[in-house]
Write a protein that holds these residues in place. Structure first.
Motif, mmCIF file in Angstrom:
data_model
loop_
_atom_site.group_PDB
_atom_site.id
_atom_site.type_symbol
_atom_site.label_atom_id
_atom_site.label_comp_id
_atom_site.label_asym_id
_atom_site.label_seq_id
_atom_site.Cartn_x
_atom_site.Cartn_y
_atom_site.Cartn_z
ATOM 1 N N GLN A 132 0.762 -1.232 -0.073
ATOM 2 C CA GLN A 132 0.047 0.170 -0.128
ATOM 3 C C GLN A 132 0.660 1.222 -0.052
ATOM 4 O O GLN A 132 0.587 2.361 -0.563
ATOM 5 C CB GLN A 132 -0.914 -0.076 1.196
ATOM 6 N N GLY C 231 -18.487 7.236 1.572
ATOM 7 C CA GLY C 231 -17.854 5.732 1.555
ATOM 8 C C GLY C 231 -18.642 4.551 1.764
ATOM 9 O O GLY C 231 -20.059 4.755 2.160
ATOM 10 N N TYR C 232 -18.029 3.554 1.651
ATOM 11 C CA TYR C 232 -18.783 2.253 2.138
ATOM 12 C C TYR C 232 -18.246 1.845 3.596
ATOM 13 O O TYR C 232 -17.139 1.354 3.655
ATOM 14 C CB TYR C 232 -18.699 0.991 1.335
ATOM 15 N N ASP C 233 -19.071 2.216 4.591
ATOM 16 C CA ASP C 233 -18.520 2.454 5.982
ATOM 17 C C ASP C 233 -19.243 1.623 6.934
ATOM 18 O O ASP C 233 -20.273 1.914 7.330
ATOM 19 C CB ASP C 233 -18.395 3.903 6.384
ATOM 20 N N THR C 252 -5.242 1.083 6.184
ATOM 21 C CA THR C 252 -4.590 1.648 4.879
ATOM 22 C C THR C 252 -3.709 2.590 5.370
ATOM 23 O O THR C 252 -3.438 3.206 6.380
ATOM 24 C CB THR C 252 -5.721 2.549 4.076
ATOM 25 N N GLU C 266 -12.939 2.734 2.434
ATOM 26 C CA GLU C 266 -13.201 1.876 1.457
ATOM 27 C C GLU C 266 -14.698 2.405 0.708
ATOM 28 O O GLU C 266 -15.412 3.137 1.266
ATOM 29 C CB GLU C 266 -13.742 0.519 1.723
ATOM 30 N N THR C 267 -14.722 2.380 -0.579
ATOM 31 C CA THR C 267 -15.763 3.177 -1.261
ATOM 32 C C THR C 267 -16.691 2.153 -2.117
ATOM 33 O O THR C 267 -17.862 2.378 -2.405
ATOM 34 C CB THR C 267 -15.342 4.243 -2.230
ATOM 35 N N SER C 268 -16.196 0.742 -2.102
ATOM 36 C CA SER C 268 -16.879 -0.107 -2.862
ATOM 37 C C SER C 268 -17.320 -1.342 -2.041
ATOM 38 O O SER C 268 -16.515 -2.040 -1.290
ATOM 39 C CB SER C 268 -16.436 -0.456 -3.829
ATOM 40 N N TRP C 269 -18.532 -1.883 -1.839
ATOM 41 C CA TRP C 269 -18.783 -3.037 -1.098
ATOM 42 C C TRP C 269 -17.984 -4.187 -1.369
ATOM 43 O O TRP C 269 -17.582 -5.162 -0.930
ATOM 44 C CB TRP C 269 -20.057 -3.299 -0.992
ATOM 45 N N ASN C 271 -14.889 -4.472 -2.608
ATOM 46 C CA ASN C 271 -13.482 -4.678 -1.928
ATOM 47 C C ASN C 271 -13.682 -4.947 -0.422
ATOM 48 O O ASN C 271 -12.876 -5.618 0.093
ATOM 49 C CB ASN C 271 -12.722 -3.390 -2.267
ATOM 50 N N ARG C 272 -14.650 -4.385 0.356
ATOM 51 C CA ARG C 272 -14.680 -4.575 1.780
ATOM 52 C C ARG C 272 -14.606 -5.841 2.310
ATOM 53 O O ARG C 272 -13.864 -6.083 3.142
ATOM 54 C CB ARG C 272 -15.835 -3.410 2.291
ATOM 55 N N GLY D 259 -14.318 9.490 1.026
ATOM 56 C CA GLY D 259 -13.331 8.184 0.999
ATOM 57 C C GLY D 259 -12.185 8.511 1.984
ATOM 58 O O GLY D 259 -11.262 7.633 2.029
#
Ligand code: NAD
Ligand code: NAD
Ligand code: NAD
Ligand code: NAD
Lengths: 333, 333, 333, 333
Positions: A132, C231-233, C252, C266-269, C271-272, D259
């Motif tokens: 990362q 984001g996907y939080d 991160t 994270e912004t997408s489910w 990847n989470r 994000g």
């Protein structure tokens, strides 16, 4: 299906056998060898493989496509050279060899063979955190890296652990992964010795601060503190022209208890980088299929040895010591 | 130099005397009173002030420009009404009065007097953390607030602390500062009762979750947990249309020790908001000079009482209870 | 080597095929089916498998040891019942079925078959963060859990996403994993509707606060906010008698830039929870070999459906709605 | 009431006048002086004070009990010596003087006078964060300090800022407060020069890493980076035998947006330590009343000058330079 022979069936040898056989794709361990036959047999039971006590027999076994070398460091050079001679890919646990000269012999032999065959087991390059950070640096968002502040802290070591081992057994991982991280070469080394912790002994100066300078002028400080008591605490902060990027520690639950808000610090090196061994060996398996070496090369192994030697000289001299590796051969670029 | 008389010389009375006399500017305590004469004398020694046992005598003393009322809640209404009658500014520790009716009487009297005289001691509005959150919200950067998630956690309470006190003595601070934070008015209340902690007793349901809805539709949840054991832990997170703003805890050193990375959680309410008392009273002193009330008004004190009553009803009914304050008088806008 | 047939070759179907074939151990996809033949063929190319358009043919193919069902929710019940009838283990993506009645049919059929055959694809139980929290809770160090504060925040949804979908498509993951986390059963549900964000539309109330109570009295609040923008939080904080345990976000790099110290959200489910799919399916493969179901069972699928129905009723009524599943059959204990 | 005369009415002079008169207790500014009369008059208006253009007249004015010296560094020595001669306490903004020799003269004069009269304006000793760290160290909980890792980062400087100023104007604050923090004396200095940021100019090497060693063997590294762009970022981490203590940054709201999860980094040095000026001067006022100097003494001012000289030599030589202050006189212990 890549058929692998494992040389050296000790602690990490057995771990790698289980990993290759039970977790990774496209690979199977078919033969194992160890100078100590009982050890080889125990390991063979993990993978249902053949047993040798002679590494050369294993290397030249027609059923073996590639070699994983997990014998002690002093035994690596012989195995790696034999693998090159046999034209077979070899994954060699760190260190590539115990002297820079032996590493150089391997480099020369590999170049002479004309094939990319050797990968060294510096697994941090496969750690999610370092990756990362590298992605952040490579994105260009932060400008050029100027300084790295790192720590390699470890709860405690035995009394047989001595001052130079802080380089050879501990900082060696930083030596490899930091120049990779910033895509640069080392130029000189210095070691600063603070007063030692009361938890050390007469043969070990602990902590130490190792300073490395790269050819582009990046200055790196690594605090090596092997009796820090509180945990295995690896940090890496890269100060760039337009911002600072710091590697995160692995996530653990956030706890409120007894007046403290806390997260866990890993206490064992085994757990800290456990995932990267999987990624590393899967990547090796995949790149072997393509005749490539994606990870740390024999040249990287040689660079690590030369750098470690300079740091050990610097431990003794107190001076800034030059790190002279010569130009990186085209073969490795 | 504002000359102040302090009514009620208990714990916080004495603290405020020291604060007014030794830390703040433009103010001096000249008289104190307490029904308990010894208490008044001890307090008077802190400020070299005159002593009364009768609050009315103090209020009407020509040397007294303004009153600070730190008697117990039940005694506030009398003192505040007398101060209004005397046309003198009064800082009244929370609660303004123990019933909504008494608060309403004060509101009416203040309006009738035509002067802004009453400030209520809800000091969280002067806390740096809440102010930072309010500034962020008011900046418009995050859009409209939609939800607030809050906690009011306290290590432990005595056995004389009972279920309704979770509203009157604990959530009362959230009641005041949350509607101020989002600049809105309450509409209804509900209380959810989880199974209680083993650390409570038969007369106290602990924890409780208090739900408030505002007229603009903002939904607030406040976890009130007064025997949480681990600390005095005040949190406030505002979820907006374009981001989330969370109040920080006061900064403490970041410690690595025994496998944990930790910061401190305050354990006593006294310390958590200690700085805001100074800011609050200095602001009161400064605004008295201008004939203004900058901080929580009598109307805010009344709103807090009405809201608290609704929450207590909700504790008992399990239903959603209306919060009916009537329109905010122009005088307070 | 477990030979798997995959029913439904859409987005996640293809992901699971690649996963099963290229990353996991002891499993191979041999057949795929889809009502849409082209889709099945594309998927078959990923695994070199046979193609059916009829799910029943696949289920009863003698080369198929176990089924993975990744068709749309409405089609699950037929496939799962057919698998049970064929006596073959089936991994069914969530939801088990679209009505509680259909789920109940599956439960009854599985019990009647006398064999543990059905696992539902609630992958959060395999997420490292949730597992760490569960381990902390199970350690006993924090005493009994009393409250859970959770968020399920998502950057944005399309205009076809409507109010009940906040339960069926979003909160459904919390519904499954939260009762597992605290090892308890749901008793009642309530939904609170704050004023909506300007980023939603007339058919979607957004955000919503879903409240669940368990039989032991644990109170859960889940903020569901599907147009939160930032984001996907996913957050989950468990308040216990002797401390609070909060799930960490994935680590991160820690960045200093432009006056901010920040980490990524994270912004997408996708990847989470990407890693948990691997762990989930590997665990399924491993437990199938032992004739066990380690993960979410058909009963869990039924519980999720009943709970979701109660939440949807609560969305409409504004009341506290009972969650009635009946006693958990011995078969599932 | 301490009656103060302020010498030098520039930026910080005026700040201190307002502070002394409007925020602090037990002090009033009665006279001001500046070589530039207009400046003195403007300042005098802030405190309703008399005006001189001659510092000596101010010092010897019978109405002046104590002096605050906020003229430029080069002018300090004269004023401080005159104050000592007059037997009056003097608070001198840093630096005490611009050469070690001048500092030594002040030390000698103060000792000769037999009275503790001089305090130097190193305000970090009064910063809450440093004090919290010092308390942690002094508690003994962490064992002996071994290493300090510090940063002094600043967004940007003008083109008149040159290499030695990184010591004299920037690191000077660390020079004073770090030896105080660990209660030790400096022994030697080294400066490492990484490649410079593109945001600097030919006369300024930026960043620099300053290394200090104490007599007890504590090793300190201070990254000084005055064009770091992102913020005014002061860090101080103390590695001890039994744990690590890191100074917290001031608390700011925790933001979720676009994000990122972030907190603020201060961007201006003025704000970062703004509170400590109040604490510092109040403490000075209070200790003057007792004939004491609680804060940094003339000896500390001298030590800072000698240490700064060694660092500047080290900047030029690249070598480890000795820091020779001689034994700390009994008078200052
Ligand atoms: N990358 C890492 O993080 C990491 C971690 C641990 C070990 N290592 C490296 O792995 C290597 C092995 O370490 P280990 O901890 O497993 O050691 P170990 O002592 O447990 O095992 C070594 C094994 O090699 C056998 N052996 C000795 N000489 C041999 C020879 N000539 N040929 C074949 N086998 C021989 C021994 O009998 C023993 O079974 C070392 O080089 C070590 O530095 C790397
Ligand atoms: N804002 C806050 O955070 C905060 C904190 C603590 C207390 N308070 C409030 O301050 C008030 C006082 O609290 P305390 O803890 O100091 O209580 P306390 O019991 O310590 O002191 C009250 C004092 O008032 C005296 N008194 C009683 N009746 C009186 C009367 N009729 N006239 C004058 N004096 C009278 C008592 O003798 C006693 O000395 C309460 O209303 C309380 O809610 C607010
Ligand atoms: N666990 C998770 O996080 C997660 C994530 C995504 C999807 N899902 C679930 O996976 C399932 C599939 O989702 P998707 O996003 O892949 O949908 P999709 O629409 O992309 O794919 C569904 C596929 O099934 C096929 N299909 C339709 N009816 C069928 C039938 N009767 N028999 C066989 N195939 C049929 C369609 O042609 C299509 O190819 C859904 O139940 C969804 O809820 C779960
Ligand atoms: N502690 C801190 O953080 C801090 C911060 C800022 C400044 N300082 C120090 O404060 C001092 C003043 O800094 P400044 O920024 O206010 O400078 P400035 O240039 O704004 O002000 C200096 C003032 O002194 C006057 N002056 C010059 N020579 C004089 C003399 N011989 N006698 C009396 N007055 C004289 C000038 O006319 C000017 O008004 C400096 O020593 C500086 O290092 C310390």
């Amino acid at each position: 299906m890549l058929r692998v022979g494992v040389v050296g069936c000790g602690a990490i040898g057995k771990e790698h056998i289980k990993r290759l056989n039970n977790k990774l794709q496209g690979v199977t361990v078919v033969v194992v060898s160890d100078v100590f036959e009982e050890g080889a047999k125990t390991a063979a039971a993990l993978c249902d493989g053949k047993v040798y006590t002679d590494a050369n027999a294993l290397i030249n076994d027609a059923e073996v496509d590639a070699i994983v070398c997990t014998s002690p460091g002093f035994a690596h050079v012989e195995t790696v050279l034999a693998a090159i001679k046999a034209g077979k890919p070899v994954f060699c646990e760190k260190p590539l060899a115990t002297t820079a000269d032996d590493c150089k012999k391997i480099v020369d032999a590999e170049i002479a063979s004309g094939k990319h065959l050797v990968q060294v087991g510096f697994m941090r390059r496969y750690d999610k955190g370092y990756i990362q950070v590298k992605e952040a640096l490579d994105s260009g968002e932060f400008g050029a890296p100027l300084m790295l502040h790192c720590t390699h802290r470890n709860p405690e070591v035995g009394t047989d652990y001595t001052t130079p081992m802080a380089v050879h057994d501990t900082a060696i991982h930083e030596i490899d992964c930091l120049h990779w991280l910033v895509d640069d070469e080392y130029e000189s080394a210095q070691v600063i010795m603070p007063g030692s912790t009361k938890y050390t002994h007469s043969e070990l100066k602990d902590p130490q601060i190792m300073l490395l300078r790269t050819k582009k002028g990046i200055c790196i400080d690594v605090e090596v503190f092997v009796n820090c008591k509180f945990g295995y605490d690896i940090n890496c902060e890269v100060v760039c022209e337009e911002g600072v990027v710091k590697m995160p520690a692995p996530a653990t639950p956030i706890i409120r208890k007894e007046g403290r808000l806390s997260t866990g610090i890993e206490t064992s090196w085994i757990n800290r980088f456990i995932d990267s061994y999987d990624v590393e060996l899967q990547d090796w398996v995949n790149s072997v299929a393509k005749g490539e070496v994606n990870g740390p090369t024999a040249w990287d192994g040689y660079v690590a040895a030369v750098t470690a030697d300079a740091l050990v000289r610097a431990q003794q001299s107190g001076n800034i010591e030059a790190i002279v590796t010569g130009e990186c051969p085209k073969f490795y670029k």
